[in-house]
Enzyme design. Sequence first.
Site, PDB file in Angstrom:
ATOM      1  N   HIS A  46     -70.349 -26.259 -85.789  1.00 54.21           N
ATOM      2  CA  HIS A  46     -71.710 -26.960 -86.270  1.00 54.21           C
ATOM      3  C   HIS A  46     -71.134 -28.456 -87.092  1.00 54.21           C
ATOM      4  O   HIS A  46     -70.183 -28.277 -87.401  1.00 54.21           O
ATOM      5  CB  HIS A  46     -72.791 -26.413 -87.039  1.00 54.21           C
ATOM      6  CG  HIS A  46     -73.563 -25.655 -86.071  1.00 54.21           C
ATOM      7  ND1 HIS A  46     -74.661 -24.614 -86.640  1.00 54.21           N
ATOM      8  CD2 HIS A  46     -73.653 -25.175 -84.903  1.00 54.21           C
ATOM      9  CE1 HIS A  46     -75.386 -24.039 -85.662  1.00 54.21           C
ATOM     10  NE2 HIS A  46     -74.431 -24.271 -84.525  1.00 54.21           N
ATOM     11  N   GLU A  88     -71.793 -29.489 -89.962  1.00 61.23           N
ATOM     12  CA  GLU A  88     -71.554 -29.315 -91.357  1.00 61.23           C
ATOM     13  C   GLU A  88     -69.895 -28.572 -91.264  1.00 61.23           C
ATOM     14  O   GLU A  88     -69.286 -29.000 -92.296  1.00 61.23           O
ATOM     15  CB  GLU A  88     -72.434 -28.361 -91.953  1.00 61.23           C
ATOM     16  CG  GLU A  88     -73.875 -28.944 -92.220  1.00 61.23           C
ATOM     17  CD  GLU A  88     -74.757 -28.459 -90.784  1.00 61.23           C
ATOM     18  OE1 GLU A  88     -74.221 -28.519 -89.745  1.00 61.23           O
ATOM     19  OE2 GLU A  88     -75.834 -28.283 -90.880  1.00 61.23           O
ATOM     20  N   CYS A  91     -74.772 -22.444 -91.565  1.00 59.23           N
ATOM     21  CA  CYS A  91     -74.140 -23.630 -92.112  1.00 59.23           C
ATOM     22  C   CYS A  91     -74.409 -23.787 -93.628  1.00 59.23           C
ATOM     23  O   CYS A  91     -73.947 -24.353 -94.525  1.00 59.23           O
ATOM     24  CB  CYS A  91     -74.547 -24.824 -91.583  1.00 59.23           C
ATOM     25  SG  CYS A  91     -73.691 -25.018 -89.881  1.00 59.23           S
ATOM     26  N   THR A 126     -89.868 -42.081 -52.736  1.00 54.85           N
ATOM     27  CA  THR A 126     -88.516 -42.766 -53.097  1.00 54.85           C
ATOM     28  C   THR A 126     -87.498 -42.421 -52.169  1.00 54.85           C
ATOM     29  O   THR A 126     -86.465 -42.989 -51.508  1.00 54.85           O
ATOM     30  CB  THR A 126     -88.202 -42.664 -54.419  1.00 54.85           C
ATOM     31  OG1 THR A 126     -89.221 -43.236 -55.348  1.00 54.85           O
ATOM     32  CG2 THR A 126     -86.764 -43.222 -54.890  1.00 54.85           C
ATOM     33  N   LEU A 162     -78.610 -39.792 -56.077  1.00 57.61           N
ATOM     34  CA  LEU A 162     -79.258 -39.579 -57.526  1.00 57.61           C
ATOM     35  C   LEU A 162     -77.941 -39.078 -58.500  1.00 57.61           C
ATOM     36  O   LEU A 162     -78.114 -38.293 -59.293  1.00 57.61           O
ATOM     37  CB  LEU A 162     -80.286 -38.805 -57.518  1.00 57.61           C
ATOM     38  CG  LEU A 162     -81.606 -39.269 -56.798  1.00 57.61           C
ATOM     39  CD1 LEU A 162     -82.760 -38.069 -56.880  1.00 57.61           C
ATOM     40  CD2 LEU A 162     -82.154 -40.475 -57.565  1.00 57.61           C
ATOM     41  N   GLU A 176     -86.698 -40.854 -61.949  1.00 52.21           N
ATOM     42  CA  GLU A 176     -86.363 -42.229 -61.104  1.00 52.21           C
ATOM     43  C   GLU A 176     -87.137 -42.255 -59.923  1.00 52.21           C
ATOM     44  O   GLU A 176     -86.593 -41.931 -58.973  1.00 52.21           O
ATOM     45  CB  GLU A 176     -84.845 -42.359 -60.917  1.00 52.21           C
ATOM     46  CG  GLU A 176     -83.810 -42.238 -61.962  1.00 52.21           C
ATOM     47  CD  GLU A 176     -82.355 -42.904 -61.793  1.00 52.21           C
ATOM     48  OE1 GLU A 176     -82.346 -43.726 -60.814  1.00 52.21           O
ATOM     49  OE2 GLU A 176     -81.538 -42.003 -61.962  1.00 52.21           O
ATOM     50  N   GLY A 199     -91.134 -43.934 -57.752  1.00 52.58           N
ATOM     51  CA  GLY A 199     -91.994 -45.067 -57.531  1.00 52.58           C
ATOM     52  C   GLY A 199     -93.111 -45.064 -58.454  1.00 52.58           C
ATOM     53  O   GLY A 199     -93.346 -44.029 -59.246  1.00 52.58           O
ATOM     54  N   PRO A 200     -93.940 -45.944 -58.371  1.00 54.01           N
ATOM     55  CA  PRO A 200     -95.405 -45.889 -59.014  1.00 54.01           C
ATOM     56  C   PRO A 200     -96.077 -44.651 -58.783  1.00 54.01           C
ATOM     57  O   PRO A 200     -97.037 -44.348 -59.735  1.00 54.01           O
ATOM     58  CB  PRO A 200     -96.031 -47.136 -58.383  1.00 54.01           C
ATOM     59  CG  PRO A 200     -95.508 -47.581 -57.048  1.00 54.01           C
ATOM     60  CD  PRO A 200     -93.872 -47.110 -57.307  1.00 54.01           C
TER      61      PRO A 200
HETATM   62  N1  LIG Z   1     -87.405 -49.946 -58.839  1.00 56.18           N
HETATM   63  C1  LIG Z   1     -87.136 -49.024 -59.367  1.00 56.18           C
HETATM   64  O1  LIG Z   1     -86.568 -48.682 -60.299  1.00 56.18           O
HETATM   65  C2  LIG Z   1     -87.567 -47.890 -58.315  1.00 56.18           C
HETATM   66  C3  LIG Z   1     -87.245 -46.577 -58.493  1.00 56.18           C
HETATM   67  C4  LIG Z   1     -87.634 -45.672 -57.589  1.00 56.18           C
HETATM   68  C5  LIG Z   1     -88.427 -46.107 -56.329  1.00 56.18           C
HETATM   69  N2  LIG Z   1     -88.913 -47.433 -56.363  1.00 56.18           N
HETATM   70  C6  LIG Z   1     -89.688 -47.764 -55.240  1.00 56.18           C
HETATM   71  O2  LIG Z   1     -90.722 -47.147 -55.291  1.00 56.18           O
HETATM   72  C7  LIG Z   1     -91.305 -46.819 -53.669  1.00 56.18           C
HETATM   73  C8  LIG Z   1     -91.668 -45.644 -53.580  1.00 56.18           C
HETATM   74  O3  LIG Z   1     -92.951 -45.186 -54.293  1.00 56.18           O
HETATM   75  P1  LIG Z   1     -93.729 -44.081 -54.179  1.00 56.18           P
HETATM   76  O4  LIG Z   1     -94.859 -44.299 -55.173  1.00 56.18           O
HETATM   77  O5  LIG Z   1     -94.268 -43.725 -52.750  1.00 56.18           O
HETATM   78  O6  LIG Z   1     -92.792 -43.196 -54.556  1.00 56.18           O
HETATM   79  P2  LIG Z   1     -92.555 -41.753 -55.556  1.00 56.18           P
HETATM   80  O7  LIG Z   1     -93.333 -42.102 -56.764  1.00 56.18           O
HETATM   81  O8  LIG Z   1     -91.051 -41.548 -55.720  1.00 56.18           O
HETATM   82  O9  LIG Z   1     -93.220 -40.576 -54.902  1.00 56.18           O
HETATM   83  C9  LIG Z   1     -94.687 -40.608 -54.565  1.00 56.18           C
HETATM   84  C10 LIG Z   1     -94.926 -39.280 -53.881  1.00 56.18           C
HETATM   85  O10 LIG Z   1     -94.909 -38.111 -54.862  1.00 56.18           O
HETATM   86  C11 LIG Z   1     -96.186 -37.350 -54.680  1.00 56.18           C
HETATM   87  N3  LIG Z   1     -96.410 -36.774 -55.776  1.00 56.18           N
HETATM   88  C12 LIG Z   1     -96.366 -37.276 -57.020  1.00 56.18           C
HETATM   89  N4  LIG Z   1     -96.914 -36.309 -58.007  1.00 56.18           N
HETATM   90  C13 LIG Z   1     -97.333 -35.472 -57.332  1.00 56.18           C
HETATM   91  C14 LIG Z   1     -97.867 -34.039 -57.451  1.00 56.18           C
HETATM   92  N5  LIG Z   1     -98.383 -34.055 -58.716  1.00 56.18           N
HETATM   93  N6  LIG Z   1     -98.477 -33.392 -56.590  1.00 56.18           N
HETATM   94  C15 LIG Z   1     -98.123 -33.743 -55.318  1.00 56.18           C
HETATM   95  N7  LIG Z   1     -97.539 -34.811 -55.028  1.00 56.18           N
HETATM   96  C16 LIG Z   1     -97.221 -35.820 -55.846  1.00 56.18           C
HETATM   97  C17 LIG Z   1     -96.960 -38.375 -54.122  1.00 56.18           C
HETATM   98  O11 LIG Z   1     -98.296 -37.709 -53.531  1.00 56.18           O
HETATM   99  P3  LIG Z   1     -99.626 -38.719 -53.157  1.00 56.18           P
HETATM  100  O12 LIG Z   1     -99.278 -39.620 -52.075  1.00 56.18           O
HETATM  101  O13 LIG Z   1    -100.448 -37.723 -52.735  1.00 56.18           O
HETATM  102  O14 LIG Z   1     -99.972 -39.260 -54.236  1.00 56.18           O
HETATM  103  C18 LIG Z   1     -96.278 -39.548 -53.161  1.00 56.18           C
HETATM  104  O15 LIG Z   1     -96.134 -38.841 -51.979  1.00 56.18           O
HETATM  105  C19 LIG Z   1     -90.239 -47.633 -52.968  1.00 56.18           C
HETATM  106  O16 LIG Z   1     -90.364 -48.749 -52.498  1.00 56.18           O
HETATM  107  C20 LIG Z   1     -88.945 -47.334 -53.832  1.00 56.18           C
HETATM  108  O17 LIG Z   1     -87.788 -48.152 -53.497  1.00 56.18           O
HETATM  109  C21 LIG Z   1     -88.473 -48.259 -57.066  1.00 56.18           C
END
Ligand SMILES: NC(=O)c1ccc[n+]([C@@H]2O[C@H](COP(=O)([O-])OP(=O)(O)OC[C@H]3O[C@@H](n4cnc5c(N)ncnc54)[C@H](OP(=O)(O)O)[C@@H]3O)[C@@H](O)[C@H]2O)c1
Length: 400
Positions: free
Chosen positions: A62, A64, A99, A210, A218, A310, A312-313
């Site tokens: 550790h 210390e 420690c 994604t 990744l 990492e 998407g939205p």
């Molecule tokens: N700029 C950046 O840093 C960055 C990084 C990564 C990706 N991206 C971009 O993001 C885009 C993809 O976005 P995205 O929103 O489609 O991808 P995402 O966030 O990687 O995945 C979304 C998918 O996950 C599913 N999901 C999430 N939580 C869930 C849960 N609790 N149970 C069941 N399903 C779940 C969603 O289902 P539902 O459809 O049912 O909600 C959806 O099908 C791409 O264009 C990629 O290039 C950008």
Amino acid sequence: MTGYAERAADRAMLDLAARAAYRGVGLVEPNPPVGCVIGRRLARRGVEILAIGHHRAVGGPHAEAEALALCRARHADPAGASAWVTLEPCAHHGRTPPCADALIEAGVAEVVFATQDPHPAGAGGAARLRSAGVDVRRSDASAWALELSAPFVHRVRTGRPWVIAKWAQTLDGRLAARSGESKWITGPRARLDAHRLRARVGAVLTGIGTVLADDPLLTARGVPRVRRRALRVVVDPELRTPPDGRLARSVTDGPVVVWSSAGARASARRALRDAGVEVVELPETSGRLDLEAGLVTLARQRGVSDALVEAGPGLLGELADLDLIDEARAYIAPAVLADAGALPVMRGTRARALQEAAPFRLLGARRLGPDLGVVWRRSRDGGAHAAHGDQKGSGPGVSA
Ligand SMILES: NC(=O)c1ccc[n+]([C@@H]2O[C@H](COP(=O)([O-])OP(=O)(O)OC[C@H]3O[C@@H](n4cnc5c(N)ncnc54)[C@H](OP(=O)(O)O)[C@@H]3O)[C@@H](O)[C@H]2O)c1
């Protein structure tokens, strides 16, 4: 020493201890990274430093013990000296002796620590030191030291890994163009920083959106030292992950796990398993995979301490809805899409009013070539970590 000078010395020494400890991040988990400075307070102000130690590896000494060994190697007697430690010295016999006992035996007169050990097995060090006549104090003087232990405290309290959401965005807050194109929003320096982050976490999570859009690997690439080979995890309820995609083709570089629902097609499950991908069924809540349960499993069964997301939205928004994001890291590129159809950072339903927004605190920001890297942490309590804004010259930076 005046109260002001004492606090200034505490802050400087705990900052130093935290800096040393950061060198163990990615190497010591599931243990906490810990740093220790042993020194003598000088009559008016300042400290004569005798040794600085940090915890370097699981099972290793550790912080210390390291600092005390360094004192011995330098023939610097720690008797009557002070020790500044980022975490309360432990009182239990684990892989190494306690420690607290080592500090008592060395004759250390004062121990200042930043964070109380939240682990039932490790706690009790302060009381032990106190009963041996050592002057023991907890100090919140160093934001560095407090932030250092926050992920460990969180893990012990919640049973979940520390979740870091990371994304690259345009100046106007977009993750991708309306076509889904996101390669590359930021420049090489920001991307390298993100690879460094991958190289020290236990898991990298993404969503099926994604995987289908970007076919990501990744893995940590272009990094001089990969501290940890992360488990790659895809949230994919219907098992749409292609068995011939880059993730499945790279299982020899590190394991890939897909979180699916019980109702996923058996043929898709077979194809992924044949490709070496592990399919794990998660429980469902209101028709959604239970992400919290998945995270707990990662910590309990896989020893994952930090999970980098990492995605998407979709997945980012869902994690924000569930308040599962502990740290956010945005790489902001100097480009504007100004297109309402472009992808936002998060899609969720968390708050309709500003007062319902989840509060985060700013940890640091750094220029990365033309881009900006910003780190925030979720503020969940009004406790010690809330006071950072008042601190001058003390605070963790943005680097991994
Ligand atoms: N700029 C950046 O840093 C960055 C990084 C990564 C990706 N991206 C971009 O993001 C885009 C993809 O976005 P995205 O929103 O489609 O991808 P995402 O966030 O990687 O995945 C979304 C998918 O996950 C599913 N999901 C999430 N939580 C869930 C849960 N609790 N149970 C069941 N399903 C779940 C969603 O289902 P539902 O459809 O049912 O909600 C959806 O099908 C791409 O264009 C990629 O290039 C950008």
